[in-house]
Design a protein around this motif. Structure first.
Motif, PDB file in Angstrom:
ATOM      1  N   ALA A   1       6.264  15.178   0.908  1.00 44.64           N
ATOM      2  CA  ALA A   1       5.069  14.331   0.829  1.00 44.64           C
ATOM      3  C   ALA A   1       5.453  12.894   0.494  1.00 44.64           C
ATOM      4  CB  ALA A   1       4.101  14.875  -0.217  1.00 44.64           C
ATOM      5  N   PHE A   2       6.557  12.700  -0.246  1.00 46.84           N
ATOM      6  CA  PHE A   2       7.014  11.355  -0.558  1.00 46.84           C
ATOM      7  C   PHE A   2       7.379  10.600   0.726  1.00 46.84           C
ATOM      8  CE2 PHE A   2       8.157  13.657  -4.508  1.00 46.84           C
ATOM      9  CZ  PHE A   2       7.323  12.961  -5.375  1.00 46.84           C
ATOM     10  N   ALA A   3       8.000  11.306   1.670  1.00 45.40           N
ATOM     11  CA  ALA A   3       8.380  10.663   2.929  1.00 45.40           C
ATOM     12  C   ALA A   3       7.153  10.209   3.701  1.00 45.40           C
ATOM     13  CB  ALA A   3       9.228  11.608   3.779  1.00 45.40           C
ATOM     14  N   ARG A   4       6.077  10.977   3.634  1.00 46.38           N
ATOM     15  CA  ARG A   4       4.844  10.561   4.317  1.00 46.38           C
ATOM     16  C   ARG A   4       4.323   9.252   3.725  1.00 46.38           C
ATOM     17  NH1 ARG A   4       4.357  16.172   4.493  1.00 46.38           N
ATOM     18  NH2 ARG A   4       3.060  16.388   2.653  1.00 46.38           N
ATOM     19  N   VAL A   5       4.330   9.148   2.416  1.00 45.42           N
ATOM     20  CA  VAL A   5       3.915   7.900   1.753  1.00 45.42           C
ATOM     21  C   VAL A   5       4.901   6.788   2.114  1.00 45.42           C
ATOM     22  CG1 VAL A   5       3.521   6.768  -0.477  1.00 45.42           C
ATOM     23  CG2 VAL A   5       2.763   9.132  -0.112  1.00 45.42           C
ATOM     24  N   GLY A   6       6.181   7.108   2.121  1.00 44.99           N
ATOM     25  CA  GLY A   6       7.208   6.127   2.486  1.00 44.99           C
ATOM     26  C   GLY A   6       7.015   5.575   3.884  1.00 44.99           C
TER      27      GLY A   6
ATOM     28  N   ARG B   1       8.443  14.390  12.590  1.00 47.98           N
ATOM     29  CA  ARG B   1       8.828  15.587  11.856  1.00 47.98           C
ATOM     30  C   ARG B   1       8.066  15.736  10.546  1.00 47.98           C
ATOM     31  NH1 ARG B   1      13.681  18.652  11.123  1.00 47.98           N
ATOM     32  NH2 ARG B   1      13.768  18.612  13.373  1.00 47.98           N
ATOM     33  N   VAL B   2       7.863  14.633   9.810  1.00 48.56           N
ATOM     34  CA  VAL B   2       7.326  14.775   8.454  1.00 48.56           C
ATOM     35  C   VAL B   2       5.808  14.707   8.367  1.00 48.56           C
ATOM     36  CG1 VAL B   2       9.452  13.882   7.435  1.00 48.56           C
ATOM     37  CG2 VAL B   2       7.537  12.346   7.775  1.00 48.56           C
ATOM     38  N   LEU B   3       5.155  14.131   9.364  1.00 49.06           N
ATOM     39  CA  LEU B   3       3.696  14.080   9.306  1.00 49.06           C
ATOM     40  C   LEU B   3       3.116  15.448   9.602  1.00 49.06           C
ATOM     41  CD1 LEU B   3       2.897  10.688  11.064  1.00 49.06           C
ATOM     42  CD2 LEU B   3       3.028  11.181   8.620  1.00 49.06           C
ATOM     43  N   ARG B   4       2.036  15.764   8.909  1.00 46.76           N
ATOM     44  CA  ARG B   4       1.367  17.057   9.135  1.00 46.76           C
ATOM     45  C   ARG B   4       0.428  16.903  10.310  1.00 46.76           C
ATOM     46  NH1 ARG B   4      -0.395  17.591   3.012  1.00 46.76           N
ATOM     47  NH2 ARG B   4      -1.282  15.644   3.678  1.00 46.76           N
TER      48      ARG B   4
ATOM     49  N   ALA C   1       5.536   1.161   7.368  1.00 49.04           N
ATOM     50  CA  ALA C   1       4.700   0.547   8.405  1.00 49.04           C
ATOM     51  C   ALA C   1       4.209  -0.823   7.943  1.00 49.04           C
ATOM     52  CB  ALA C   1       3.521   1.460   8.748  1.00 49.04           C
ATOM     53  N   LEU C   2       3.815  -0.915   6.685  1.00 55.96           N
ATOM     54  CA  LEU C   2       3.392  -2.209   6.131  1.00 55.96           C
ATOM     55  C   LEU C   2       4.566  -3.186   6.086  1.00 55.96           C
ATOM     56  CD1 LEU C   2       1.119  -0.913   3.236  1.00 55.96           C
ATOM     57  CD2 LEU C   2       0.388  -1.876   5.433  1.00 55.96           C
ATOM     58  N   ALA C   3       5.729  -2.691   5.728  1.00 50.17           N
ATOM     59  CA  ALA C   3       6.918  -3.549   5.696  1.00 50.17           C
ATOM     60  C   ALA C   3       7.236  -4.086   7.091  1.00 50.17           C
ATOM     61  CB  ALA C   3       8.111  -2.772   5.134  1.00 50.17           C
ATOM     62  N   PHE C   4       7.079  -3.238   8.105  1.00 50.93           N
ATOM     63  CA  PHE C   4       7.371  -3.686   9.473  1.00 50.93           C
ATOM     64  C   PHE C   4       6.432  -4.807   9.912  1.00 50.93           C
ATOM     65  CE2 PHE C   4       9.651   0.461  10.342  1.00 50.93           C
ATOM     66  CZ  PHE C   4      10.897  -0.137  10.452  1.00 50.93           C
ATOM     67  N   VAL C   5       5.207  -4.801   9.432  1.00 50.85           N
ATOM     68  CA  VAL C   5       4.297  -5.902   9.747  1.00 50.85           C
ATOM     69  C   VAL C   5       4.896  -7.210   9.224  1.00 50.85           C
ATOM     70  CG1 VAL C   5       2.024  -6.905   9.274  1.00 50.85           C
ATOM     71  CG2 VAL C   5       2.227  -4.477   9.844  1.00 50.85           C
TER      72      VAL C   5
ATOM     73  N   LEU D   1      11.303   6.640  -1.203  1.00 54.02           N
ATOM     74  CA  LEU D   1      10.330   7.666  -0.789  1.00 54.02           C
ATOM     75  C   LEU D   1      10.816   8.434   0.441  1.00 54.02           C
ATOM     76  CD1 LEU D   1       7.088   5.588  -1.357  1.00 54.02           C
ATOM     77  CD2 LEU D   1       7.730   7.673  -2.606  1.00 54.02           C
ATOM     78  N   LEU D   2      11.418   7.738   1.386  1.00 61.50           N
ATOM     79  CA  LEU D   2      11.956   8.426   2.566  1.00 61.50           C
ATOM     80  C   LEU D   2      13.095   9.364   2.172  1.00 61.50           C
ATOM     81  CD1 LEU D   2      11.946   5.592   5.234  1.00 61.50           C
ATOM     82  CD2 LEU D   2      10.653   7.727   5.330  1.00 61.50           C
ATOM     83  N   ILE D   3      13.964   8.900   1.318  1.00 60.77           N
ATOM     84  CA  ILE D   3      15.084   9.741   0.885  1.00 60.77           C
ATOM     85  C   ILE D   3      14.585  10.975   0.147  1.00 60.77           C
ATOM     86  CG2 ILE D   3      17.070   9.834  -0.674  1.00 60.77           C
ATOM     87  CD1 ILE D   3      17.532   6.824   0.084  1.00 60.77           C
ATOM     88  N   ALA D   4      13.536  10.816  -0.652  1.00 54.66           N
ATOM     89  CA  ALA D   4      12.993  11.940  -1.421  1.00 54.66           C
ATOM     90  C   ALA D   4      12.453  13.043  -0.515  1.00 54.66           C
ATOM     91  CB  ALA D   4      11.903  11.447  -2.366  1.00 54.66           C
ATOM     92  N   GLY D   5      11.917  12.678   0.620  1.00 53.97           N
ATOM     93  CA  GLY D   5      11.440  13.673   1.584  1.00 53.97           C
ATOM     94  C   GLY D   5      10.082  14.246   1.235  1.00 53.97           C
TER      95      GLY D   5
END
Length: 179
Positions: A114-119, A170-173, A124-128, A108-112
């Motif tokens: 809106a996908f990056a926002r979901v990524g 950068r990617v968050l609105r 964030a969940l993974a970091f937990v 998702l991050l690579i896709a960029g």
């Protein structure tokens, strides 16, 4: 009438034709122009490059968890999931779940866009989960004189968290502009 400039007099401007060539100034001028060009390029490409690199790191390390015996953190992942889920998930299921989360966040991050926002949310969940052994498995993380190798592996994620924050900037609105 001819005007003769007086050296050192305030307000006297030496015409360009009368200025001497100063090689140090010329070098500094071109250095400043080159630096400005590099800065423009970095402003345009550095955060997208960081987003793609962060995504690639998570995708690659996630894929490793899909193959038994390949990831050096298999036991840690399994023990962490077992603690987090009160024994409901461990072993290969924990590795597959972690792999899906990490690969998903990476792709998702690579896709960029809106996908990056979901990524970023998935990340964030993974970091937990990634940081939870600090609390759940302190004997694995801390030795008698400081962090164990496992602890160091976990603590280096601070850099990845910082990278994710930069990408998020950068990617968050933001809020809608006021009219």
């Amino acid at each position: 009438m001819t005007t003769v400039p007086v050296h050192g007099a305030a307000g006297v401007v030496v015409p360009a034709s009368a200025r001497r060539h100063n090689p140090v100034r010329t070098v500094l001028f071109w250095e400043a122009r080159a630096e400005a060009a590099v800065k423009v390029s970095l402003q345009r490409w550095s955060i997208p490059a960081l987003r793609i690199a962060l995504g690639a790191v998570f995708a690659v390390f996630g894929v490793l968890k899909l193959f038994p015996g390949v990831s050096p953190v298999e036991a840690l992942v399994s023990a962490t999931w077992e603690k987090l889920t009160f024994g409901l998930v461990s072993g290969q299921a924990a590795l597959i779940a972690t792999a899906v989360i990490e690969v998903g966040a990476g792709v998702l991050l690579i896709a960029g866009g809106a996908f990056a926002r979901v990524g970023l949310v998935v990340l964030a969940l993974a970091f937990v989960g990634i940081l939870s052994p600090i609390v759940l498995l302190p004997a694995e993380v801390f030795g008698p004189v400081g962090p164990t190798l496992t602890g160091q592996y976990i603590f280096k994620n601070v850099v990845l968290i910082a990278a994710a924050l930069v990408v998020a900037s950068r990617v968050l609105r933001g809020p809608a502009p006021r009219s």
